[in-house]
Motif scaffolding. Structure first.
Motif, PDB file in Angstrom:
ATOM      1  N   LEU A  14       0.834  -1.396  -0.008  1.00  0.00           N
ATOM      2  CA  LEU A  14       0.028   0.044  -0.039  1.00  0.00           C
ATOM      3  C   LEU A  14       0.887   1.437   0.004  1.00  0.00           C
ATOM      4  CD1 LEU A  14      -2.634  -1.132   2.541  1.00  0.00           C
ATOM      5  CD2 LEU A  14      -2.933  -0.556   0.104  1.00  0.00           C
TER       6      LEU A  14
ATOM      7  N   SER B 241     -10.532   8.429   5.135  1.00  0.00           N
ATOM      8  CA  SER B 241     -11.185   7.016   5.321  1.00  0.00           C
ATOM      9  C   SER B 241     -12.575   7.388   6.095  1.00  0.00           C
ATOM     10  CB  SER B 241     -10.376   6.496   6.462  1.00  0.00           C
ATOM     11  OG  SER B 241     -10.141   7.025   7.765  1.00  0.00           O
TER      12      SER B 241
ATOM     13  N   GLU C  74     -14.123   0.335  -0.273  1.00  0.00           N
ATOM     14  CA  GLU C  74     -12.986  -0.172  -0.309  1.00  0.00           C
ATOM     15  C   GLU C  74     -11.948   0.774  -0.331  1.00  0.00           C
ATOM     16  OE1 GLU C  74     -12.622  -2.391  -3.774  1.00  0.00           O
ATOM     17  OE2 GLU C  74     -14.538  -3.927  -3.301  1.00  0.00           O
TER      18      GLU C  74
ATOM     19  N   TRP D  68     -11.397   1.730   3.306  1.00  0.00           N
ATOM     20  CA  TRP D  68     -10.647   0.953   3.716  1.00  0.00           C
ATOM     21  C   TRP D  68      -8.857   1.130   3.506  1.00  0.00           C
ATOM     22  CZ3 TRP D  68     -13.926  -3.628   2.238  1.00  0.00           C
ATOM     23  CH2 TRP D  68     -15.292  -3.828   2.798  1.00  0.00           C
ATOM     24  N   ARG D  69      -8.778   1.395   2.277  1.00  0.00           N
ATOM     25  CA  ARG D  69      -7.600   1.567   2.055  1.00  0.00           C
ATOM     26  C   ARG D  69      -6.828   2.682   2.669  1.00  0.00           C
ATOM     27  NH1 ARG D  69      -5.643  -0.109  -4.023  1.00  0.00           N
ATOM     28  NH2 ARG D  69      -6.100  -2.029  -3.151  1.00  0.00           N
TER      29      ARG D  69
ATOM     30  N   SER E  39     -10.158  -2.763   7.841  1.00  0.00           N
ATOM     31  CA  SER E  39      -8.809  -1.982   7.335  1.00  0.00           C
ATOM     32  C   SER E  39      -7.857  -2.514   7.987  1.00  0.00           C
ATOM     33  CB  SER E  39      -8.993  -0.441   8.213  1.00  0.00           C
ATOM     34  OG  SER E  39     -10.113   0.242   8.077  1.00  0.00           O
TER      35      SER E  39
ATOM     36  N   ARG F 104      -6.988  -5.259   5.483  1.00  0.00           N
ATOM     37  CA  ARG F 104      -6.420  -4.488   3.946  1.00  0.00           C
ATOM     38  C   ARG F 104      -4.923  -4.255   4.327  1.00  0.00           C
ATOM     39  NH1 ARG F 104     -11.515  -5.653   3.043  1.00  0.00           N
ATOM     40  NH2 ARG F 104     -10.233  -7.629   2.927  1.00  0.00           N
TER      41      ARG F 104
ATOM     42  N   ASP G 287      -2.824  -4.592  -5.492  1.00  0.00           N
ATOM     43  CA  ASP G 287      -4.168  -5.156  -6.260  1.00  0.00           C
ATOM     44  C   ASP G 287      -3.743  -6.243  -6.981  1.00  0.00           C
ATOM     45  OD1 ASP G 287      -5.981  -3.336  -5.433  1.00  0.00           O
ATOM     46  OD2 ASP G 287      -5.357  -1.848  -6.922  1.00  0.00           O
TER      47      ASP G 287
END
Length: 702
Positions: free
Chosen positions: A157, A234, A242, A245-246, A450, A453, A497
């Motif tokens: 991330l 967020s 989504e 969460w990221r 989260s 993720r 991803d």
């Protein structure tokens, strides 16, 4: 000026510096002399003099980009990263359409300083600026960027700066927003930030405005601001869940303390008689003593006393059945306990370092039961990111017979333990509880998702069979849906991803692009899937304009490099060689990779065969044979003159090979290493011997 430049170009740096000094004494306002002197001082690593030169230059010309850039460089070396980014951004503000190459040199220096300060998104942005600037060639910048992107220690991330969000088409503040975006894209960051801050007051809570401020904070290297804005993003309920969460995961990764950091303690037990304490620990069914060789190989900080003995502490009693346990059932090492004798300034004691808070009570009870007359002392807790303590370490009572068996054991152990361990750690973001404890708590479902993720961005977990499934099952959080590949998703694809993409229905060209991109991002599990599928689809196809066999050959190499099991890697290499021979392609790179793999596995026959194949097919190719010689030198097998090293010489770089009973989890492909057998040794090393050896490069480490 021409005279000075000629002196410098001719290598006469010291006389050139003397000449500049005399020029500045005679002409204190000679800005060109200060500009040249600053570059030379940077090259000579005279950082204090560089700071003085920059200050003098700025007093003379406050808006000169070169003067501001010198100040930025000087501040990096003084550890003032906020000041460094501010000065650099001022230099960009003052630059016209043509940016001096010196700014790009310093951009890389700023990037390195930011990386050292663990401000990863900012470090990547500055490295990208240097690597992608038109007319500026810098292999160091590209190499540094590749180092960040391929590092397994950096969460996926954080290997991608999120895209700037678009504003609503009908926003009444749209024109002001577009002006701010234009400034940002032209690297006028300080001016853009002022406009975004103004917009934030009049368009509060707008994700596009917050996104602009997030980008400005990245340019500023302001970690606190990055964390704050990511958290605010967020919380915008109008955004896609989504994406929310990221951003929450990114916020936690940017500043783990207070969110996904785990408290660890150093646990000590003090006693009078070190020998009696050692005998008690040896007799315990919860400890395993390190051998003399293992003890000698322990890395001790400089100036510290070496322990007289050390023990692995198990999570359960160990008996004869533990010796034959499958990897999934092997005892887990809670910590390494080092025993020290009495010293002038302290009593005899045993010290366990970096024990996670959830295991302190168990260890404390064990030490008290084992050494009843001892006194347990707990140091203050120290928070560390959760990903530093996820990897469990096995205690092996029966030693493997080969390096390949050791690798398989470690990976099977990690696959069955690491995902579960991630769900056991108490996290501040979950109210001091673990994922397992809050699995049914709907009030923290957003935070729970989260955290998952963030875990999905950790290549170690993704690369292990079953580990990620354990996280989903225990946390009761569903995996992200598969990602359908289109031209739009391809252009906006984040390294986080790659694991979501199903390769089955993709065409060869798309598979090749994804395999190459995932490999460069350190997403080795995804690279393995894409490359293996590409090979499967093209290895038997006829060559055509759309299907070049060289693409298949590259796919074989990527597949080979991204495979964690070295024996499997060798088998893939054999397939690649057979394919290359059938298509009359070069396979020298495959043989070179096999040389390193077989050395890592102590496979004497495989090593000899690979060397013989290289000699047979490429003995008359100077470039290939030079690479062979370079490789064997790097591994410490031969000397620079080509002669064989003495027996037991070990690999270049020294260092002891980790014994199988030490903390040696199976590393991902980009980190593999181990004991190195060399051709001058009569026998392959015993995997349990803990003999000298070095880190061995294998495909995937670069």
């Amino acid at each position: 000026m021409e005279q000075v430049l000629k002196m410098i170009e001719g290598g006469q740096v010291v006389p050139g510096m003397d000449k500049l000094k005399s020029i500045l004494e005679e002409h204190p306002d000679a800005a060109w002399a200060l500009a040249i002197r600053g570059r030379l001082l940077l090259d000579l690593r005279e950082y204090e003099s560089l700071a003085e030169n920059a200050d003098r230059f700025i007093r003379l010309q406050p808006a000169n980009p070169l003067a501001l850039t010198q100040r930025a460089a000087a501040r990096v070396f003084s550890g003032d990263m906020p000041g460094a980014t501010e000065a650099f951004l001022e230099a960009l503000n003052e630059s016209g359409r043509e940016v001096d190459s010196f700014l790009m040199d310093v951009a890389l220096i700023v990037a390195m300083g930011l990386a050292q300060s663990e401000i990863i998104l900012s470090a990547r942005l500055y490295a990208m600026l240097a690597a992608s600037s038109q007319g500026y060639q810098n292999e160091d910048a590209e190499g540094f960027l590749s180092q960040i992107d391929s590092s397994p220690q950096v969460n996926h991330l954080l290997k991608n700066v999120p895209e700037l969000m678009e504003r609503p088409a009908d926003a009444d503040w749209g024109e002001r927003f577009d002006e701010a975006v234009s400034l940002l894209r032209n690297n006028k960051v300080l001016l853009a930030q002022d406009k975004f801050e103004s917009l934030r007051r009049s368009a509060a809570g707008q994700p596009a405005v917050l996104s602009g401020l997030f980008h400005c904070a990245i340019w500023r290297g302001d970690l606190e601001k990055q964390t704050e804005i990511a958290l605010l993003l967020s919380q915008v309920e109008s955004m896609d869940l989504e994406l929310r969460w990221r951003y929450r995961a990114i916020s936690a990764l940017l500043k783990p303390v207070g969110s996904i950091a785990v408290d660890t303690r150093t646990v000590r037990i003090e006693f009078e008689n070190a020998e009696q304490a050692e005998l008690a620990l040896i007799a315990s069914d919860r400890t395993q003593q390190l051998s003399a060789e293992q003890l000698a190989n322990l890395q001790i900080p400089e100036g510290e006393v070496r322990p007289r003995s050390a023990f692995f502490v198990s999570d359960r009693p160990m008996d004869e059945k533990s010796a034959d346990a499958d990897p999934a059932e092997a005892p887990v090492s809670l910590t390494l306990l080092a025993v020290f004798g009495k010293q002038t300034d302290r009593s005899a004691q045993a010290i366990a370092f970096d024990v996670t808070e959830d295991r302190v009570a168990d260890l404390q009870q064990l030490l008290t039961d084992t050494i009843p007359d001892g006194t347990v002392v707990l140091d203050d807790p120290q928070p560390v990111p959760m990903f530093f303590v996820i990897d469990e370490r096995p205690i092996r009572l029966t030693q493997p017979t080969s390096m390949a068996q050791l690798t398989r054991f470690n990976r099977q152990f990690a696959a069955s333990h690491d995902g579960k361990r991630a769900c056991q750690l108490p996290l501040p973001m979950l109210g001091g509880k673990s994922l397992a404890e809050v699995a049914d708590d709907g009030s923290v479902q957003f935070e729970r998702a989260s955290v998952v993720r963030a875990i999905e961005g950790y290549e170690r977990i993704v690369s292990l069979d079953q580990a990620l499934e354990d996280v989903y099952q225990i946390s009761k959080i569903d995996p992200m849906p598969p990602l359908e590949m289109t031209s739009e998703t391809m252009s906006n694809l984040s390294p986080a991803d790659f694991f979501r993409i199903k390769p089955d229905d993709l065409d060869p060209k798309m598979l090749y692009i994804l395999a190459a991109r995932s490999r460069s991002a350190g997403a080795m599990k995804a690279c393995n899937r894409f490359a293996s599928k590409l090979v499967d689809k093209t290895k038997d196809a006829e060559a055509s304009d759309d299907l070049d066999p060289r693409m298949t050959m590259e796919a074989f190499m990527m597949w080979m490099m991204a495979t964690p099991d070295p024996e499997e890697s060798v088998k893939i290499g054999d397939q690649a060689i057979a394919f290359a021979k059938s298509r009359e392609l070069s396979f020298a790179s495959v043989l070179l990779a096999k040389v390193e793999l077989t050395l890592g596995m102590a496979d004497q026959e495989g090593f000899r065969n690979s060397i013989m194949e290289l000699e047979k097919h490429y003995g008359n190719d100077p470039a290939v044979m030079a690479r062979v010689q370079q490789l064997l030198m790097q591994l410490g097998i031969i000397r620079p003159d080509g002669s064989l090293r003495a027996a037991g010489g070990g690999a270049a770089g020294g260092g002891a090979a980790a014994s199988p009973t030490e903390f040696t989890p199976a590393a991902p492909p980009e980190q593999r290493g181990g004991g190195v057998w060399t051709p001058d040794q009569p026998n392959a090393p015993d995997a349990s011997a803990g003999q000298g050896g070095g880190k061995l490069w294998v495909p995937g480490m670069d």
